[in-house]
Design a protein around this motif. Sequence first.
Motif, PDB file in Angstrom:
ATOM      1  N   TYR A 129       0.763  -1.091   0.036  1.00 47.78           N
ATOM      2  CA  TYR A 129      -0.089   0.021   0.064  1.00 47.78           C
ATOM      3  C   TYR A 129       0.933   1.384  -0.119  1.00 47.78           C
ATOM      4  O   TYR A 129       0.896   2.277   0.806  1.00 47.78           O
ATOM      5  CB  TYR A 129      -0.886  -0.262   1.190  1.00 47.78           C
ATOM      6  CG  TYR A 129      -1.881  -1.181   1.395  1.00 47.78           C
ATOM      7  CD1 TYR A 129      -3.126  -1.160   0.915  1.00 47.78           C
ATOM      8  CD2 TYR A 129      -1.586  -2.329   2.001  1.00 47.78           C
ATOM      9  CE1 TYR A 129      -3.926  -2.319   0.903  1.00 47.78           C
ATOM     10  CE2 TYR A 129      -2.368  -3.405   2.100  1.00 47.78           C
ATOM     11  CZ  TYR A 129      -3.602  -3.319   1.572  1.00 47.78           C
ATOM     12  OH  TYR A 129      -4.375  -4.363   1.577  1.00 47.78           O
ATOM     13  N   LEU A 130       1.750   1.313  -0.897  1.00 50.61           N
ATOM     14  CA  LEU A 130       2.796   2.462  -1.046  1.00 50.61           C
ATOM     15  C   LEU A 130       2.009   3.773  -1.120  1.00 50.61           C
ATOM     16  O   LEU A 130       2.312   4.601  -0.187  1.00 50.61           O
ATOM     17  CB  LEU A 130       3.605   2.405  -2.276  1.00 50.61           C
ATOM     18  CG  LEU A 130       4.522   1.363  -2.238  1.00 50.61           C
ATOM     19  CD1 LEU A 130       5.260   0.976  -3.448  1.00 50.61           C
ATOM     20  CD2 LEU A 130       5.553   1.268  -1.029  1.00 50.61           C
ATOM     21  N   GLU A 131       0.880   3.910  -1.546  1.00 54.96           N
ATOM     22  CA  GLU A 131       0.247   5.227  -2.001  1.00 54.96           C
ATOM     23  C   GLU A 131      -0.917   5.513  -0.701  1.00 54.96           C
ATOM     24  O   GLU A 131      -1.309   6.809  -0.912  1.00 54.96           O
ATOM     25  CB  GLU A 131      -0.171   5.314  -3.323  1.00 54.96           C
ATOM     26  CG  GLU A 131       0.733   5.264  -4.533  1.00 54.96           C
ATOM     27  CD  GLU A 131       1.848   6.285  -4.584  1.00 54.96           C
ATOM     28  OE1 GLU A 131       1.392   7.464  -4.213  1.00 54.96           O
ATOM     29  OE2 GLU A 131       3.034   5.779  -4.691  1.00 54.96           O
ATOM     30  N   ASP A 132      -1.176   4.600  -0.210  1.00 49.49           N
ATOM     31  CA  ASP A 132      -2.293   4.902   0.563  1.00 49.49           C
ATOM     32  C   ASP A 132      -1.580   4.855   2.125  1.00 49.49           C
ATOM     33  O   ASP A 132      -1.560   3.873   2.913  1.00 49.49           O
ATOM     34  CB  ASP A 132      -3.104   3.469   0.586  1.00 49.49           C
ATOM     35  CG  ASP A 132      -4.545   3.787   1.596  1.00 49.49           C
ATOM     36  OD1 ASP A 132      -4.694   4.707   2.153  1.00 49.49           O
ATOM     37  OD2 ASP A 132      -5.485   2.902   1.504  1.00 49.49           O
ATOM     38  N   LYS A 133      -1.551   6.073   2.711  1.00 46.74           N
ATOM     39  CA  LYS A 133      -0.910   6.214   3.851  1.00 46.74           C
ATOM     40  C   LYS A 133      -1.670   5.961   5.185  1.00 46.74           C
ATOM     41  O   LYS A 133      -1.153   5.633   6.095  1.00 46.74           O
ATOM     42  CB  LYS A 133      -0.615   7.855   4.082  1.00 46.74           C
ATOM     43  CG  LYS A 133       0.594   8.276   3.099  1.00 46.74           C
ATOM     44  CD  LYS A 133       1.185   9.562   3.481  1.00 46.74           C
ATOM     45  CE  LYS A 133       2.314  10.311   2.677  1.00 46.74           C
ATOM     46  NZ  LYS A 133       2.664  11.455   2.859  1.00 46.74           N
ATOM     47  N   HIS A 137      -0.325   2.487   6.490  1.00 46.72           N
ATOM     48  CA  HIS A 137       0.900   2.569   6.924  1.00 46.72           C
ATOM     49  C   HIS A 137       0.725   2.581   8.501  1.00 46.72           C
ATOM     50  O   HIS A 137       0.812   3.562   9.074  1.00 46.72           O
ATOM     51  CB  HIS A 137       1.786   3.704   6.604  1.00 46.72           C
ATOM     52  CG  HIS A 137       1.931   3.842   5.152  1.00 46.72           C
ATOM     53  ND1 HIS A 137       2.734   5.042   4.413  1.00 46.72           N
ATOM     54  CD2 HIS A 137       1.546   3.029   3.952  1.00 46.72           C
ATOM     55  CE1 HIS A 137       2.757   4.872   3.096  1.00 46.72           C
ATOM     56  NE2 HIS A 137       1.902   3.726   2.786  1.00 46.72           N
TER      57      HIS A 137
END
Length: 681
Positions: free
Chosen positions: A389-393, A396
Amino acid sequence: MSLVLDRCGSVSEEMSNSSENEVESLPQTIEEKHQELVVSHVPIVSSFNERIRPLLDAVDKLRHLQVMKEGIQLPTIVVVGDQSSGKSSVLESLAGIRLPRGQGICTRVPLIMRLQHHTAPEPEFSLEFNGKTVPTSEAKIANAISLATDEIAGNAKGISNTPLTLVVKKNGVPDLTMVDLPGITRVPVHGQPENIYEQIADIIMEYIRPDESIILNVLSATVDFTTCESIRMSQKVDKNGERTLAVVTKADRAPEGLLEKVTADDVNIGLGYVCVRNRIGDESYKEARKEEADLFENHPLLSKIDKSMVGIPVLAQKLVHIQATIIARCLPEIVRKINEKLNASISELNRMPKTLSSVGEALTTFMGIVGSAKESLNKIIVRGEYDEYLEDKNMHCTARLVEMLNQYSGELHNCSANDLTGNFLMDEIQVLEEAKGIELPNFLPRTTFLAILQKKVEKVSHIPVAFVDKVWTYIEGVVISVLMHHSENYHQLQLSTRRAGHSLIARMKEHSRNWVTEIVQMEKLTDYTSNPEYMNDWNKLMAQQHDFTRDVLENGYVATFKIEGLGVVPIAGLRGYEQHVLLQAFDLKMRMTAYWKIVLRRLVDFMALHLQFCARNLVNKEMEEEIVQELVGRHDGAIERMLEESPAVAAKREKLNVSIKLLRESNNVLGNIMDKIASNV
């Protein structure tokens, strides 16, 4: 796949170079060809046809397969013009056939005209539409087109974007494929929809917008070119005219100033102009060509126009050469896009869940879903990895939990900050007054410390509970999102999986609430710590007691006192109290100040440890048990329902299979054509 691409690249490059050289030589040879065609009345066909035919066949087959539905644009000659510009006459002259004529819009659907030089004595004609092929004869072409148009667009005067293909195999026609579009009209006639202009404009823009399209703009010599609607439309998509060729009809009706109009080029026609004479009355096509040649040869004004810019034969030659060039240039890119789309579609189909045929397969798949979801949650909640989920902070997790924990710590400290300096010692003095007993005066009662401690803990007790709710609400969103993602191909599972996720988080949240309530209660009831910082801080604070007491009792002009480690406190209101009361109150305050740091630190540290423990327990134990119990233990057929593919997944699978079939057929078409070309090189 790469073999086809390499072959297409090399062969097309050779064809492109050949066609470009021939196009460049056209102005020098066109007059000789023009004279030869006029004198001998030979068919409008070039030796170049034999070389362009295989490429044109490939493009036509791709068009027939409707490869453009896959977003792959094909090189196309698109014929546009205002109503009554003479568009039909030009196409009739090129094809040597009669098209539908009449008042209003004659072309109500995109008419794909496939002209093919045919050496057999008998010509062949057919129409392709709605998945069928209808043979016809030369005498009945116009009527057959009208009937097919009515079937496609209805019997009224409306238009449709569904194409109709006319195949003309006839000795002498140029090898061309053109798309004739409805003539542009602004005013609807009786029976036409009010938005007829917008409908026609939308169809035209759809066909001329792609860079692969060549625009054949038919203009009447009787009008000002700058006012033509077809010019305005083509300039929207081809501002510099780099892919626009203009055909000027009715030259015999308005010869005055025509030379100046085509040489001045006020409307940016990059591929040049060709002036033609429309066939009149019952003239045969042979007679019409002779009359046209005589007109441009002998007319006092029209004869001044360069012979490379006049006549149907010249137009045919130019179109064949332009078509060859654009096809040769585009074909390698078409092959690349087809390969790219094919590989992408196959990969996407392979990523889709396989069709399940037994309960055993369904159970295995189900456990695989649980396992993959468990691994994803381990990565983002426990290990702090978020590559999925690189773009969905928001996903994180460890970073967001640290932010929430820091905010929680800040709220605890801010809530009690004013207690340290506001109304300094007043609470302590009041508690000491209420704790007085018949006893020695120099002992500090433990009950006073506990009373103040309980009051302070009660004041912040809502913060840990609210924090627990907030954290578990966040974790719930993450868990449900991951579970839904991994079960998205099995909609039958999602309801049960979501229910299991909500139930599990609700239980974990309740457990945490109970735990934090116990922690708060323990802090209220006891005052213990083994942390040496408590004594160190208390001693440092108490070292300032003498100076503090002196300023309060002896320095009446001093209103505040600065306590290191605590801050500036007001002391003017304390001067009415006895010394032993001030000493006890100060001691009590400093004990609480030193101990309160420990309490707040414990509330934060224990919370962090608790969340870490619960998160690991949730991912590695509780979640799997809960979901298995929900789906298998309830015996409600959830696993069996996995055998039923959802409508959305079934539709997607069908769409991908259709796309793969079409792209493979397209690839085979190009491969076969390239094999033929390569064998002739």
